[in-house]
Design a protein around this motif. Structure first.
Motif, short mmCIF file in Angstrom:
data_model
loop_
_atom_site.label_atom_id
_atom_site.label_comp_id
_atom_site.label_asym_id
_atom_site.label_seq_id
_atom_site.Cartn_x
_atom_site.Cartn_y
_atom_site.Cartn_z
N GLY A 86 52.96 58.45 -32.63
CA GLY A 86 51.63 59.05 -32.77
C GLY A 86 51.39 59.38 -34.23
N MET A 87 50.17 59.12 -34.71
CA MET A 87 49.87 59.38 -36.12
C MET A 87 48.65 60.29 -36.22
N VAL A 88 48.80 61.35 -37.01
CA VAL A 88 47.69 62.27 -37.24
C VAL A 88 47.40 62.25 -38.74
N PHE A 89 46.14 61.93 -39.07
CA PHE A 89 45.73 61.75 -40.47
C PHE A 89 45.08 63.03 -41.01
N GLN A 90 44.84 63.04 -42.32
CA GLN A 90 44.14 64.18 -42.94
C GLN A 90 42.73 64.32 -42.40
N SER A 91 42.10 63.17 -42.15
CA SER A 91 40.65 63.18 -41.91
C SER A 91 40.24 63.01 -40.44
N PHE A 92 41.15 63.34 -39.53
CA PHE A 92 40.88 63.38 -38.08
C PHE A 92 40.64 62.00 -37.46
N ASN A 93 39.74 61.19 -38.07
CA ASN A 93 39.46 59.83 -37.56
C ASN A 93 39.01 59.80 -36.10
N LEU A 94 38.24 60.78 -35.66
CA LEU A 94 37.69 60.76 -34.30
C LEU A 94 36.46 59.86 -34.28
N PHE A 95 36.19 59.27 -33.12
CA PHE A 95 34.99 58.44 -32.98
C PHE A 95 33.78 59.36 -32.77
N PRO A 96 32.83 59.37 -33.71
CA PRO A 96 31.75 60.36 -33.66
C PRO A 96 30.79 60.18 -32.49
N ASN A 97 30.68 58.92 -31.99
CA ASN A 97 29.72 58.65 -30.92
C ASN A 97 30.31 58.87 -29.53
N GLU A 162 56.96 58.83 -28.78
CA GLU A 162 58.35 59.27 -28.95
C GLU A 162 58.48 60.10 -30.23
N VAL A 163 57.65 59.77 -31.21
CA VAL A 163 57.67 60.44 -32.52
C VAL A 163 56.23 60.74 -32.92
N MET A 164 56.02 61.87 -33.60
CA MET A 164 54.70 62.18 -34.15
C MET A 164 54.79 62.17 -35.68
N LEU A 165 53.91 61.42 -36.33
CA LEU A 165 53.82 61.37 -37.78
C LEU A 165 52.57 62.13 -38.21
N THR A 194 60.00 64.94 -31.69
CA THR A 194 60.47 64.42 -32.97
C THR A 194 59.26 64.29 -33.90
N MET A 195 59.34 64.89 -35.08
CA MET A 195 58.18 64.94 -35.97
C MET A 195 58.56 64.66 -37.41
N VAL A 196 57.73 63.87 -38.10
CA VAL A 196 57.86 63.69 -39.55
C VAL A 196 56.53 64.14 -40.14
N VAL A 197 56.59 65.16 -40.99
CA VAL A 197 55.37 65.83 -41.46
C VAL A 197 55.32 65.83 -42.99
N VAL A 198 54.33 65.14 -43.54
CA VAL A 198 54.04 65.27 -44.98
C VAL A 198 53.14 66.49 -45.12
N THR A 199 53.58 67.47 -45.90
CA THR A 199 52.83 68.73 -45.93
C THR A 199 52.90 69.44 -47.28
N HIS A 200 51.86 70.22 -47.57
CA HIS A 200 51.86 71.14 -48.70
C HIS A 200 52.11 72.57 -48.21
N GLU A 201 52.25 72.73 -46.89
CA GLU A 201 52.41 74.07 -46.31
C GLU A 201 53.90 74.45 -46.34
N MET A 202 54.30 75.12 -47.40
CA MET A 202 55.73 75.42 -47.58
C MET A 202 56.24 76.41 -46.53
N GLY A 203 55.37 77.32 -46.11
CA GLY A 203 55.78 78.27 -45.06
C GLY A 203 56.14 77.54 -43.78
N PHE A 204 55.35 76.55 -43.42
CA PHE A 204 55.61 75.75 -42.22
C PHE A 204 56.93 74.99 -42.39
#
Length: 249
Positions: A86-97, A162-165, A194-204
């Motif tokens: 599973g991939m979650v992007f910065q910009s949500f990428n939902l279908f607006p319609n 199986e994995v979330m990015l 199982t998660m691989v997270v690119v983040t600027h949230e150091m607390g997380f």
């Protein structure tokens, strides 16, 4: 009992023309592990994440997923690999319609041939799970950034990966919405995703990661558990990065 190795990265490199974005990247992700990738802008973090499911084609090296060499995987098999990541992007990428519910139902119905009834039941359950059970009939434009990102997470979960990015999932959000998205991610981590997270949230990263990878200049310079990496970094570049973050606070 040793955890299963889900992703293995060997000597990975990525170039755009003459510009080298990644070089000699190595790492493993085990089942149930949460890895946070931190580092300065331009370090290659997002590119590395996108190489894991071949949204970006590496120039050299190998990515293994469940023991299979993705570089030798045909397009059809690659689609089934992407279903499991599973991939979650910065910009949500939902279908607006489409309504929120239909956004969640689309891939399971189209890709996995799940019945409408089953897809609806799963989607509703996932919306409850991310605290948005009342938003099934809403359209993306009516959602806050935090709500839209939680819908995007639910949509990725609808494929039962199986994995979330996660590619900087909170960087496009107003500060007061960051917490609601991180809370959902923390819950997923607690449930053993199982998660691989690119983040600027150091607390997380400090609180949730099992392992933190520090990237700079296109490679991983240091890997450690959060406590050691933040309190006692071994690499000078890591020390410099962390001291600047502390100063910025």
């Amino acid at each position: 009992m040793q955890n299963k190795e889900v992703i293995k990265i060997e000597n990975l490199s990525k170039k755009y023309g003459d510009k080298e974005i990644l070089h000699d990247v190595n790492g493993t992700v085990e089942s149930g592990e949460v890895i946070c990738i931190i580092g300065p802008s331009g370090a290659g973090k997002s590119t590395l994440l996108r190489c894991l499911n071949l949204l970006e084609k590496p120039t050299g090296g190998v990515v293994y997923f469940d023991g299979n060499d993705l570089m030798k995987t045909g397009e059809k098999d690659l689609s089934s690999v992407r279903e499991k990541m599973g991939m979650v992007f910065q910009s949500f990428n939902l279908f607006p319609n489409m309504t929120v519910l239909d956004n969640l139902k689309l891939a399971p119905k189209r890709v996995k041939n799940v019945t409408d009834e089953e897809a609806t039941a799963t989607a509703k359950k996932l919306l409850e799970r991310v605290g948005l059970g009342d938003k099934a009939d809403a359209y993306p434009a009516s959602l806050s950034g935090g709500q839209a990102q939680r819908v995007a997470i639910a949509r990725a979960l609808a494929m039962n990966p199986e994995v979330m990015l996660f590619d900087e999932p909170t960087s496009a959000l107003d500060p007061e919405m960051v917490g609601e998205v991180l809370a959902v991610m923390q819950e997923l981590a607690n449930e053993g995703m199982t998660m691989v997270v690119v983040t600027h949230e150091m607390g997380f990263a400090k609180e949730v990661a099992d392992t933190v990878w520090f990237m700079a200049e296109g490679t991983i310079l240091e890997k450690n558990d959060p406590e050691n990496l933040f309190q006692n970094p071994a690499n000078e570049r890591t020390k410099d990065f962390i001291s600047k973050i502390i100063e910025a606070k």
